[in-house]
Design a protein around this motif. Structure first.
Motif, mmCIF file in Angstrom:
data_model
loop_
_atom_site.group_PDB
_atom_site.id
_atom_site.type_symbol
_atom_site.label_atom_id
_atom_site.label_comp_id
_atom_site.label_asym_id
_atom_site.label_seq_id
_atom_site.Cartn_x
_atom_site.Cartn_y
_atom_site.Cartn_z
ATOM 1 N N GLN A 201 26.447 42.215 42.602
ATOM 2 C CA GLN A 201 27.066 41.404 41.553
ATOM 3 C C GLN A 201 28.076 42.297 40.834
ATOM 4 N N THR A 203 31.805 42.612 38.545
ATOM 5 C CA THR A 203 32.786 41.908 37.727
ATOM 6 C C THR A 203 33.767 42.891 37.092
ATOM 7 N N GLU A 205 35.348 43.396 34.069
ATOM 8 C CA GLU A 205 35.227 42.912 32.691
ATOM 9 C C GLU A 205 36.496 43.168 31.884
ATOM 10 N N THR A 208 40.963 44.708 36.580
ATOM 11 C CA THR A 208 40.629 44.588 37.994
ATOM 12 C C THR A 208 40.268 45.977 38.528
#
Length: 248
Positions: A201, A203, A205, A208
């Motif tokens: 998982q 991301t 935040e 990129t």
């Protein structure tokens, strides 16, 4: 940037694992990773969901809860609201998927293992701590039904850890809450002992991230997973460590 416990960027927080934390469940563990503490319990019932009845195959499911006092700001009980929030549902599904990935469910017979993960103190990494602690509780529980000559239901080791890129653009392992809340990139990674991925998982935040940075974070996670599995084996001890993956 200085980190909690004055640790290096590739270091885990201090870890403590207490087995047999509860007397009722077939397996139970208190896992402490830094200031994050999670009670993980595994209970076995001689029944399965309707879609598995008559198949000879078992099942594993997980439930996750954050106690109201686990965080600095009190979190209302979900039971009082009458429903679970999306985060809770997502985490318990993650725990279930992660543990089923290292199980031979047919070796369970028509039984269901229920994993309960209750966070009593949260300082980042509650879902990864829950998976790692629940694995040990699962092995304990499966040992309670294991008979010599059978296939042990747990086929291999698994653990989970967080990695990320901090405000200084540095890759870091095992984020505490402060690091997690400020991270530019945040990931939770679950792996088997052979370093095959179970779940990733990730991301961006705050920005990129590149394929090269992803590879760096995966390498960092592999280091942490190896160390966590070593802790799992130490906790299980000679009594149970050899059971995992045993056939007959």
């Amino acid at each position: 940037m200085a980190r909690q416990y004055r640790r290096a960027n590739d270091a885990l927080r201090p870890i403590k694992i207490t087995r047999h934390f509860q007397h009722g469940p077939a397996g139970s563990v208190l896992i402490e990773i830094g200031r994050t503490r999670v009670i993980c319990a595994a209970s076995i019932e001689d029944r399965v969901p309707f879609f598995l009845r008559g198949t000879g195959t078992g099942w594993l499911k997980a439930e996750y809860a954050l106690l109201p006092s686990a965080t600095e700001t009190r979190t209302p009980r979900e039971a009082a609201k009458g429903k679970q929030n999306g985060r809770t549902q997502e985490i318990q599904r993650l725990i279930g998927r992660s543990l089923r990935a290292v199980m031979d469910l047919s070796a369970l017979g028509e039984r269901t293992v229920t994993i309960d993960c209750d966070v009593i103190e949260a300082d980042g990494g509650t879902r990864t701590a829950a998976i790692t602690g629940a694995f040990i509780a699962l092995v304990e529980a499966c040992d309670s039904i294991y008979k010599k000559g059978d296939i042990f239901p747990v086929t291999g080791y698994a653990a989970a850890v967080s990695v990320g890129i901090n405000q200084a653009n540095e890759p870091v392992l095992d984020l505490c809450y402060e690091e997690d809340s400020e991270a530019l990139v945040d990931m939770n990674i679950v792996m088997r002992e052979d370093l095959e991925l179970i779940e990733l998982q990730g991301t961006g935040e705050g920005r990129t991230y590149s394929r090269s940075e992803l590879n760096t974070l995966l390498d960092l996670a592999q280091k942490g997973i190896r160390e966590l599995i070593a802790y799992e084996k130490d906790a299980l001890g000679m009594e149970l460590v050899w059971r995992v993956g045993r056939v007959g």
